[in-house]
Design an enzyme around this catalytic site. Structure first.
Site, PDB file in Angstrom:
ATOM      1  N   LYS A 166      29.428 -11.540  13.611  1.00 18.53           N
ATOM      2  CA  LYS A 166      29.591 -12.745  14.420  1.00 18.53           C
ATOM      3  C   LYS A 166      28.291 -13.096  15.141  1.00 18.53           C
ATOM      4  O   LYS A 166      27.838 -14.238  15.116  1.00 18.53           O
ATOM      5  CB  LYS A 166      30.730 -12.508  15.425  1.00 18.53           C
ATOM      6  CG  LYS A 166      31.261 -13.778  16.026  1.00 18.53           C
ATOM      7  CD  LYS A 166      32.512 -13.513  16.858  1.00 18.53           C
ATOM      8  CE  LYS A 166      33.640 -12.985  16.012  1.00 18.53           C
ATOM      9  NZ  LYS A 166      34.922 -12.918  16.657  1.00 18.53           N
ATOM     10  N   ARG A 214      33.617 -11.728  22.941  1.00 13.96           N
ATOM     11  CA  ARG A 214      34.253 -11.414  21.656  1.00 13.96           C
ATOM     12  C   ARG A 214      33.608 -10.194  21.033  1.00 13.96           C
ATOM     13  O   ARG A 214      32.403  -9.998  21.144  1.00 13.96           O
ATOM     14  CB  ARG A 214      34.079 -12.560  20.655  1.00 13.96           C
ATOM     15  CG  ARG A 214      34.728 -13.858  21.039  1.00 13.96           C
ATOM     16  CD  ARG A 214      34.201 -14.971  20.143  1.00 13.96           C
ATOM     17  NE  ARG A 214      34.330 -16.255  20.776  1.00 13.96           N
ATOM     18  CZ  ARG A 214      35.241 -17.174  20.448  1.00 13.96           C
ATOM     19  NH1 ARG A 214      36.088 -16.938  19.484  1.00 13.96           N
ATOM     20  NH2 ARG A 214      35.304 -18.309  21.077  1.00 13.96           N
ATOM     21  N   GLY A 232      41.515  -5.089  13.488  1.00 13.87           N
ATOM     22  CA  GLY A 232      42.141  -4.147  14.418  1.00 13.87           C
ATOM     23  C   GLY A 232      41.537  -4.144  15.814  1.00 13.87           C
ATOM     24  O   GLY A 232      42.089  -3.596  16.755  1.00 13.87           O
ATOM     25  N   MET A 240      39.576  -5.634  19.473  1.00 13.14           N
ATOM     26  CA  MET A 240      39.769  -6.685  20.448  1.00 13.14           C
ATOM     27  C   MET A 240      39.128  -7.963  19.941  1.00 13.14           C
ATOM     28  O   MET A 240      38.046  -7.943  19.385  1.00 13.14           O
ATOM     29  CB  MET A 240      39.108  -6.320  21.773  1.00 13.14           C
ATOM     30  CG  MET A 240      39.489  -7.308  22.850  1.00 13.14           C
ATOM     31  SD  MET A 240      38.371  -7.291  24.241  1.00 13.14           S
ATOM     32  CE  MET A 240      37.350  -8.694  23.862  1.00 13.14           C
ATOM     33  N   ARG A 290      31.427 -17.331   9.001  1.00 16.26           N
ATOM     34  CA  ARG A 290      31.297 -16.059   8.270  1.00 16.26           C
ATOM     35  C   ARG A 290      31.728 -16.305   6.831  1.00 16.26           C
ATOM     36  O   ARG A 290      32.413 -17.299   6.549  1.00 16.26           O
ATOM     37  CB  ARG A 290      32.166 -14.977   8.904  1.00 16.26           C
ATOM     38  CG  ARG A 290      33.627 -15.351   8.927  1.00 16.26           C
ATOM     39  CD  ARG A 290      34.446 -14.258   9.581  1.00 16.26           C
ATOM     40  NE  ARG A 290      35.821 -14.719   9.782  1.00 16.26           N
ATOM     41  CZ  ARG A 290      36.715 -14.097  10.496  1.00 16.26           C
ATOM     42  NH1 ARG A 290      36.409 -12.978  11.105  1.00 16.26           N
ATOM     43  NH2 ARG A 290      37.938 -14.564  10.619  1.00 16.26           N
ATOM     44  N   HIS A 341      47.301 -14.450  11.628  1.00 15.60           N
ATOM     45  CA  HIS A 341      46.982 -13.046  11.386  1.00 15.60           C
ATOM     46  C   HIS A 341      47.643 -12.538  10.112  1.00 15.60           C
ATOM     47  O   HIS A 341      47.011 -11.929   9.252  1.00 15.60           O
ATOM     48  CB  HIS A 341      47.439 -12.214  12.589  1.00 15.60           C
ATOM     49  CG  HIS A 341      47.216 -10.748  12.398  1.00 15.60           C
ATOM     50  ND1 HIS A 341      48.189  -9.913  11.898  1.00 15.60           N
ATOM     51  CD2 HIS A 341      46.121  -9.995  12.583  1.00 15.60           C
ATOM     52  CE1 HIS A 341      47.697  -8.692  11.812  1.00 15.60           C
ATOM     53  NE2 HIS A 341      46.447  -8.711  12.226  1.00 15.60           N
ATOM     54  N   SER A 375      33.014  17.708 -17.201  1.00 18.10           N
ATOM     55  CA  SER A 375      33.747  16.619 -16.571  1.00 18.10           C
ATOM     56  C   SER A 375      34.179  17.124 -15.197  1.00 18.10           C
ATOM     57  O   SER A 375      34.840  18.164 -15.091  1.00 18.10           O
ATOM     58  CB  SER A 375      34.961  16.242 -17.411  1.00 18.10           C
ATOM     59  OG  SER A 375      35.660  15.213 -16.768  1.00 18.10           O
ATOM     60  N   GLY A 431      36.264  17.675 -12.260  1.00 15.06           N
ATOM     61  CA  GLY A 431      37.668  17.554 -11.840  1.00 15.06           C
ATOM     62  C   GLY A 431      37.679  17.620 -10.325  1.00 15.06           C
ATOM     63  O   GLY A 431      37.914  18.659  -9.719  1.00 15.06           O
ATOM     64  N   CYS A 464      36.595  12.954 -13.884  1.00 16.91           N
ATOM     65  CA  CYS A 464      37.951  12.537 -14.247  1.00 16.91           C
ATOM     66  C   CYS A 464      38.935  12.788 -13.119  1.00 16.91           C
ATOM     67  O   CYS A 464      40.133  12.571 -13.275  1.00 16.91           O
ATOM     68  CB  CYS A 464      38.406  13.192 -15.534  1.00 16.91           C
ATOM     69  SG  CYS A 464      38.516  14.978 -15.424  1.00 16.91           S
ATOM     70  N   TYR A 509      29.570   8.744 -17.309  1.00 15.91           N
ATOM     71  CA  TYR A 509      30.763   7.912 -17.263  1.00 15.91           C
ATOM     72  C   TYR A 509      31.683   8.324 -16.117  1.00 15.91           C
ATOM     73  O   TYR A 509      31.578   9.437 -15.580  1.00 15.91           O
ATOM     74  CB  TYR A 509      31.534   7.981 -18.593  1.00 15.91           C
ATOM     75  CG  TYR A 509      32.180   9.319 -18.878  1.00 15.91           C
ATOM     76  CD1 TYR A 509      33.457   9.619 -18.382  1.00 15.91           C
ATOM     77  CD2 TYR A 509      31.519  10.286 -19.629  1.00 15.91           C
ATOM     78  CE1 TYR A 509      34.041  10.858 -18.632  1.00 15.91           C
ATOM     79  CE2 TYR A 509      32.095  11.518 -19.879  1.00 15.91           C
ATOM     80  CZ  TYR A 509      33.372  11.795 -19.377  1.00 15.91           C
ATOM     81  OH  TYR A 509      33.933  13.010 -19.613  1.00 15.91           O
TER      82      TYR A 509
END
Ligand code: PEP
Ligand code: MG
Length: 873
Positions: free
Chosen positions: A23, A93, A102, A104, A337, A455, A763, A765, A830, A850
């Site tokens: 802002k 603000r 969330g 103020m 914004r 909201h 890979s 895990g 993975c 990947y």
């Protein structure tokens, strides 16, 4: 000079977002562009961090700097804080780097006290406006700074309206409002035990502290967790001189988007109210007018606004979400914004901006939040069922998608039942930031109040949750609501169409979403830019085909144990597990072999020649042992053994920590015939499919799970290689295959140089790697992790977002060590993290080839991988 914690708007610009918050940076940018912005200053995000470092105190240096800037603002405006003749009034603000519902939001009219309002009422000749502003200020300040709560004040207003016999706030006159202001201050005193502060400086520091404090309230913490926002960013505070939209009929206030945030269509889109302050528009207390009505009412202001909007769009090269106020016919910009938008709108806007020559395809790919894709892939109503259904009401189509669920009336219920897997629709008068967790768990949100910028609408759109807002005909009863002549109670089914605003008093079947042309264009660009491949975790031909449609370039993980969940198959695998002799086991394996081979053939077919990694069996035993007495009796019959004998075997197989038990390669070490059978199925299926498709070059990748020691890998690999080579030799075809391993045990990561001697690919895990690195169980951690979030020990669920500091270090180490031994080793991930954008960025950085994730996350991963590649160029 000591560290600078405060900036006038004229001192900043849009590039200072991290310091000034979104802002503040944009107010500074608009000031620089010569737009009509009420002047003010921004207290930086670093001041917020400092506030926490100082034990939640604004230290003397920062305090002094703020006072200096108040002095500067007084000079700039020619007004003075607390001066009855010419009072400086400000808004305060919050504003962090990322917009955060969330926190103020706003305090308006700060600087008012008895003396100021008295003189101000006389000077403006508009006492009604002045006392209205005063009572609003007391109310907001009490609520957000002192946390007294809004309800008491609303009650006082309602009592006043009843006494006066009026329905609408606007019908209260100056004396009524003056009296209300007095009652509000009494209320404040009775709750806080001190007088309402009349000193503007005290008010200001109270408000700034409240903004800092709101950075850490539970709603903000929850929102941050949902959106991957680190807690050390802090929020800035914007102090801005007031302009008034409630000065009379030539004043007003509004919010607008430069394009339609639901569809992406070009053109101004918004709402305004005359004689009102900002909160009236978003709170949904009065129903606002659409922005084209401003054109009719006040063409000069409309044209000026339109010109500013065009300039802002050109400048930011993105759709803008703006707040404005008209004070006695003069336009002021209070905020701009990049606007939040639906997933569909995000794709259209990005493509349109490219076509308009505003941005490049790279920028288009970068501007879309990969998580939004989820919403595009979300269900729609079954067309036939929808055609047969009759709406019971129609509200605003606030966030698209279709939802069917049981009615709940509180966010807590929505969260409670949503966590249990229930489909619920949250029905509210209006939503507030407190409701965020419940909104997240609800399938849909229905509100009686509020416009398209309320909201509920904004938050639901951000989450991709279907929402219908502003359905004014709803009347609420005790745990019920009435609409269209019917009453619906908690637990009754309703359905919402977030694209039309229709509400139905019944359950309607939903069907998967269809993705359109804009999506395809962006994804094509994404595929051009990304360097990592995207594979999928799929265990059935159906899932594999679905993933191909979403653009998967192979399978990174086929969990073979998941092929046995169906009732007719689970018996065979149980038989194998409880076998006591090799003969028994081989009999069971003989039943499993054709099932596996058939599935593998289906998967190779679905994958059309793309690489397929098949993992040897890794069943945590507690998931597969029979528990039901009926199942046990049937199994004993099938195996031709006594019930007692079977019970004894099951008892002997009981494990205290099945997640760290007899799973993965340990099974093949104890029962080599299992690995041999699976290898046979994998290789035979490949030979069969290859014969049918000579144009493909199938190279099955056989993956050995849960390895922690190179010798156990070597042992199991030998079973695989001996079996595979024998079958291939016998068949006479020249089939190549790879043998690799998962890195999912910390010891494997630590000894990856040795492991790589026997692994052609790794890979990661990261599900097990996270479990074993943290030392808490994947199955049980949910029970206590909430406490860790609340106490800010962890900011995120490490099973959803890769812990880069700890688990990530092991991944990096394993990559380095693996490459030392085998420079061309193929590397992938993975674990669930393979579909999480921030984790994907990490995978890019450490150089994986990947990522692999569930089918519905494949498009998310494609986009996130493209963004990671562009960010790391
Ligand atoms: C892992 O541990 O990350 C993994 C992919 O395997 P599973 O979830 O089947 O244990
Ligand atoms: Mg695992």
């Amino acid at each position: 000079m000591s560290h600078k914690f405060v900036y006038e708007f004229s001192e900043g610009d849009a590039s200072m977002r991290n310091l000034l918050g979104g802002k503040g940076a944009n107010l500074a940018e608009m000031t620089g562009l010569g737009m009509p912005v009420p002047q003010g200053f921004t207290v930086t995000t670093e001041a917020c961090t400092q506030y926490y470092a100082d034990g939640e105190k604004i230290n003397d240096d920062i305090r002094a700097e703020i006072l200096t800037y108040i002095g500067k603002l007084e000079e700039l405006t020619g007004k003075k804080f607390g001066d009855p003749d010419n009072p400086l009034l400000v808004s305060v603000r919050s504003g962090s780097r990322a917009s955060m519902p969330g926190m103020m939001d706003t305090i308006l009219n700060l600087g008012m006290n008895e003396a100021v309002v008295e003189a101000f009422a006389q000077k403006t000749g508009n006492p009604r406006f002045v006392y209205d502003s005063y009572r609003r200020f007391i109310q907001m300040y009490s609520d957000v700074v002192m946390e007294v709560g809004k309800a008491y004040f609303e009650e006082l207003i309602d009592e006043m309206k009843e006494r006066k016999g009026v329905k609408n706030d606007l019908e209260l006159d100056a004396d009524d409002l003056k009296q209300l202001a007095g009652e509000f201050k009494e209320e404040y005193k009775s709750k806080i035990g001190a007088d309402f502060p009349s000193d503007p400086i005290e008010q200001l520091f109270g408000a700034i502290r409240a903004v800092f404090r709101s950075w850490d309230n539970p709603r903000a913490v929850y929102y941050r967790r949902l959106n991957d926002i680190p807690s050390d960013w802090g929020t800035a505070v914007n102090v801005q001189s007031m302009v008034f939209g409630n000065l009379g009929d030539t004043s007003g206030t509004g919010v607008a988007f430069s394009r339609n945030p639901a569809t992406g269509d070009r053109g101004l889109y918004g709402e305004f109210l005359m004689n009102a302050q900002g909160e009236d528009v978003v709170a949904g207390i009065r129903t606002p007018l659409t922005i084209d009505q401003l054109k009719a009412q006040n063409p000069a202001v409309y044209d000026e606004f339109q010109a500013i909007v065009d300039k802002l769009e050109d400048h930011y090269r993105d759709m803008q979400d703006m707040e404005f106020t008209i004070e006695e016919g003069k336009l002021y910009m209070l905020q701009t914004r990049n606007g939040k938008r639906t997933a569909a709108a995000a794709f259209k806007i990005a493509c349109d901006l490219v076509d308009e020559g505003q941005i490049s395809p790279e920028q288009a790919v970068k501007m879309i939040d990969p998580k939004q894709i989820d919403a595009l892939l979300h269900p729609q109503f079954d067309a036939d069922e929808l055609a047969a259904a009759v709406p019971i009401g129609k509200g605003l189509p606030a966030s698209p998608g279709a939802a069917s669920g049981k009615v709940v009336f509180t966010a807590e219920h929505a969260a409670e039942q949503g966590k249990l897997g229930e489909d619920v629709v949250l029905v509210r008068l209006e939503t507030t930031p407190e409701d965020i967790e419940g909104m997240h768990y609800a399938k849909g949100i229905l509100t009686a109040r509020g416009g398209m910028t309320s909201h509920a609408a904004v938050v639901a759109r951000g989450m991709g949750t279907c929402c219908v807002s502003g359905l004014g005909e709803i009347t609420f009863g005790p745990k019920s609501f009435s609409l269209g002549g019917e009453t619906y109670h908690e637990g009754d089914w309703i359905s919402l169409d977030g694209s039309t605003g229709n509400v139905y008093g019944e359950a309607i079947k939903t069907v998967p979403a269809e993705i359109g042309g804009y999506f395809g264009r962006i994804m094509e660009w994404a595929d051009e830019f990304r360097t990592m491949k995207v594979r999928t975790n799929a265990d059935t031909p159906h899932d594999a085909a679905q993933a191909r449609e979403f653009g998967a370039e192979g399978i990174g993980l086929c969990r073979t144990e998941h092929m046995f969940f169906e009732p007719d198959r689970i018996a065979a695998i149980r038989e194998m597990i409880v076998s006591k002799t090799v003969e028994q086991r081989e009999a069971a394996l003989a039943k499993l072999l054709p099932m596996q081979r058939g599935d593998f053939e289906g998967i190779y077919e679905a994958m059309e020649g793309f690489p397929v990694t098949i993992r040897l069996l890794d069943p945590p035993l507690h998931e597969f042992l029979p528990h039901d007495e009926d199942d046990i009796v049937a199994l004993a019959g099938e195996m031709n053994i006594s019930l007692d004998e079977l019970h004894a075997v099951i008892d002997s197989l009981h494990e205290f920590n099945p997640m760290m038990g007899h799973r993965g390669c340990r099974l093949d070490v104890t029962f080599p015939e299992i690995g041999a059978m699976q290898t046979r199925a994998i290789i035979e299926a490949a030979i069969n499919v290859q014969a049918k498709h000579p144009e493909w070059d199938l190279v099955p990748e056989i993956m050995i799970p849960l390895v922690g020691e190179v010798k156990e890998l070597a042992y199991v690999k030998k079973i695989v290689v001996d079996t595979a080579d024998a079958i291939i030799a016998e068949s006479g075809v020249d089939l190549k295959y790879l043998v690799g391993t998962m890195i999912e045990i910390p010891r494997a990561a630590l000894t990856a140089d040795e492991i790589a001697k026997d692994a052609e690919f790794f890979s990661f895990g990261t599900n097990d790697l996270t479990q074993m690195t943290f030392g808490f169980s994947r199955d049980d951690a949910g029970k206590f992790l909430d406490a860790y979030y609340e106490k800010k020990i962890y900011e995120n669920d490490p099973f959803a977002r890769l812990d880069q500091t700890g688990v990530g270090k092991l991944v990096e180490l394993a990559v380095d060590l693996g490459k030392q031994t085998r420079p061309d080793i193929k590397l992938g991930i993975c674990g669930e993290h393979g579909g999480d954008p921030s984790s994907i960025e990490f995978c890019q950085k450490v150089g994986l080839n990947y990522v692999s994730c569930s089918p519905f996350r494949v498009p998310i991963a494609r986009l996130a991988a493209a963004q990671s590649a562009l960010n790391n160029k």
